[in-house]
Design a protein around this motif. Structure first.
Motif, PDB file in Angstrom:
ATOM      1  N   LEU A  68       0.747  -1.358  -0.066  1.00 58.84           N
ATOM      2  CA  LEU A  68      -0.004   0.177   0.029  1.00 58.84           C
ATOM      3  C   LEU A  68       0.905   1.197  -0.098  1.00 58.84           C
ATOM      4  O   LEU A  68       0.574   2.189  -0.907  1.00 58.84           O
ATOM      5  CB  LEU A  68      -0.969   0.134   1.065  1.00 58.84           C
ATOM      6  CG  LEU A  68      -2.042   0.900   1.252  1.00 58.84           C
ATOM      7  CD1 LEU A  68      -2.982   0.605  -0.073  1.00 58.84           C
ATOM      8  CD2 LEU A  68      -2.863   0.801   2.452  1.00 58.84           C
ATOM      9  N   ILE A  69       1.890   1.210   0.675  1.00 60.63           N
ATOM     10  CA  ILE A  69       2.968   2.524   0.865  1.00 60.63           C
ATOM     11  C   ILE A  69       3.461   2.508  -0.550  1.00 60.63           C
ATOM     12  O   ILE A  69       3.694   3.659  -1.104  1.00 60.63           O
ATOM     13  CB  ILE A  69       3.656   2.169   1.918  1.00 60.63           C
ATOM     14  CG1 ILE A  69       3.263   2.464   3.289  1.00 60.63           C
ATOM     15  CG2 ILE A  69       5.013   3.212   1.955  1.00 60.63           C
ATOM     16  CD1 ILE A  69       3.834   2.011   4.549  1.00 60.63           C
ATOM     17  N   SER A  70       4.117   1.526  -1.052  1.00 60.39           N
ATOM     18  CA  SER A  70       4.754   1.576  -2.392  1.00 60.39           C
ATOM     19  C   SER A  70       3.600   2.106  -3.616  1.00 60.39           C
ATOM     20  O   SER A  70       4.062   2.773  -4.022  1.00 60.39           O
ATOM     21  CB  SER A  70       5.218   0.159  -2.622  1.00 60.39           C
ATOM     22  OG  SER A  70       5.566   0.170  -4.038  1.00 60.39           O
ATOM     23  N   VAL A  71       2.534   1.584  -3.546  1.00 59.57           N
ATOM     24  CA  VAL A  71       1.646   1.952  -4.686  1.00 59.57           C
ATOM     25  C   VAL A  71       1.260   3.582  -4.163  1.00 59.57           C
ATOM     26  O   VAL A  71       1.268   4.327  -5.184  1.00 59.57           O
ATOM     27  CB  VAL A  71       0.221   1.239  -4.629  1.00 59.57           C
ATOM     28  CG1 VAL A  71      -0.864   1.988  -5.404  1.00 59.57           C
ATOM     29  CG2 VAL A  71       0.521  -0.205  -4.951  1.00 59.57           C
ATOM     30  N   ALA A  72       0.901   4.070  -2.903  1.00 62.93           N
ATOM     31  CA  ALA A  72       0.760   5.482  -2.716  1.00 62.93           C
ATOM     32  C   ALA A  72       1.954   6.286  -2.919  1.00 62.93           C
ATOM     33  O   ALA A  72       1.687   7.464  -3.308  1.00 62.93           O
ATOM     34  CB  ALA A  72       0.138   5.506  -1.160  1.00 62.93           C
ATOM     35  N   ARG A  73       3.305   5.990  -2.719  1.00 64.25           N
ATOM     36  CA  ARG A  73       4.237   6.936  -3.228  1.00 64.25           C
ATOM     37  C   ARG A  73       4.517   6.724  -4.382  1.00 64.25           C
ATOM     38  O   ARG A  73       5.395   7.592  -5.047  1.00 64.25           O
ATOM     39  CB  ARG A  73       5.227   6.537  -2.171  1.00 64.25           C
ATOM     40  CG  ARG A  73       5.167   6.657  -0.765  1.00 64.25           C
ATOM     41  CD  ARG A  73       6.595   6.479  -0.125  1.00 64.25           C
ATOM     42  NE  ARG A  73       6.676   6.769   1.135  1.00 64.25           N
ATOM     43  CZ  ARG A  73       7.464   6.525   2.178  1.00 64.25           C
ATOM     44  NH1 ARG A  73       8.484   5.805   1.892  1.00 64.25           N
ATOM     45  NH2 ARG A  73       7.296   6.914   3.500  1.00 64.25           N
ATOM     46  N   SER A  89      -6.687  -1.211  -3.574  1.00 64.43           N
ATOM     47  CA  SER A  89      -7.991  -1.711  -2.897  1.00 64.43           C
ATOM     48  C   SER A  89      -7.971  -2.966  -2.495  1.00 64.43           C
ATOM     49  O   SER A  89      -8.419  -3.438  -1.475  1.00 64.43           O
ATOM     50  CB  SER A  89      -9.292  -1.349  -4.166  1.00 64.43           C
ATOM     51  OG  SER A  89      -8.897  -2.538  -5.121  1.00 64.43           O
ATOM     52  N   LEU A  90      -7.231  -4.263  -3.420  1.00 61.35           N
ATOM     53  CA  LEU A  90      -6.586  -5.218  -2.613  1.00 61.35           C
ATOM     54  C   LEU A  90      -6.023  -5.415  -1.632  1.00 61.35           C
ATOM     55  O   LEU A  90      -6.269  -5.976  -0.475  1.00 61.35           O
ATOM     56  CB  LEU A  90      -6.140  -6.039  -3.830  1.00 61.35           C
ATOM     57  CG  LEU A  90      -6.841  -6.606  -5.109  1.00 61.35           C
ATOM     58  CD1 LEU A  90      -6.051  -6.957  -6.074  1.00 61.35           C
ATOM     59  CD2 LEU A  90      -8.124  -7.523  -4.532  1.00 61.35           C
TER      60      LEU A  90
END
Length: 127
Positions: A68-73, A89-90
């Protein structure tokens, strides 16, 4: 001739007992008597389930938070833009499972019985 068949069926019907004897284990779907009831205990199998749940909890929390952090950054630029919301979302759904359901399942295995009531049971089944 039909009277002979009927009388034959009638003798078979009357020869079959309607209920099993009192000391028989004929119908195992009947609830046990209160004298046979034993309180549930925290067995070795339950301890193993709790330990496995905690190991999976730590692994799922670490891995899904990192995704989640990787996708958000915005890391992983090779990832197509239309896949980022799907992966986010997954990972979010897995985090809900990790932080809500897994600890409650572990607590339920430790306490052996459900003490939270019917409403909470239905809510957690929904989650």
């Amino acid at each position: 001739m039909s009277d002979d068949r009927m009388s034959g069926n009638l003798t078979l019907w009357s020869a079959t007992p309607m209920f099993p004897p009192e000391n028989s284990s004929f119908n195992s779907s009947l609830p046990p008597s209160f004298t046979d009831w034993e309180a549930p205990t925290f067995t070795a199998a339950a301890r193993v389930r709790v330990a496995a749940t905690m190991v999976l909890f730590v692994f799922a929390a670490f891995s899904n938070l990192s995704v989640l952090i990787s996708v958000a950054r915005g890391r992983g630029r090779r990832l197509a833009a239309h896949l980022r919301p799907l992966i986010a979302s997954l990972a979010s759904a897995d985090l809900v499972m990790t932080f809500v359901v897994m600890p409650l399942d572990a607590v339920w295995n430790v306490t052996v019985q459900w003490y939270a009531g019917d409403t909470m049971c239905k809510l957690l089944c929904f989650l």
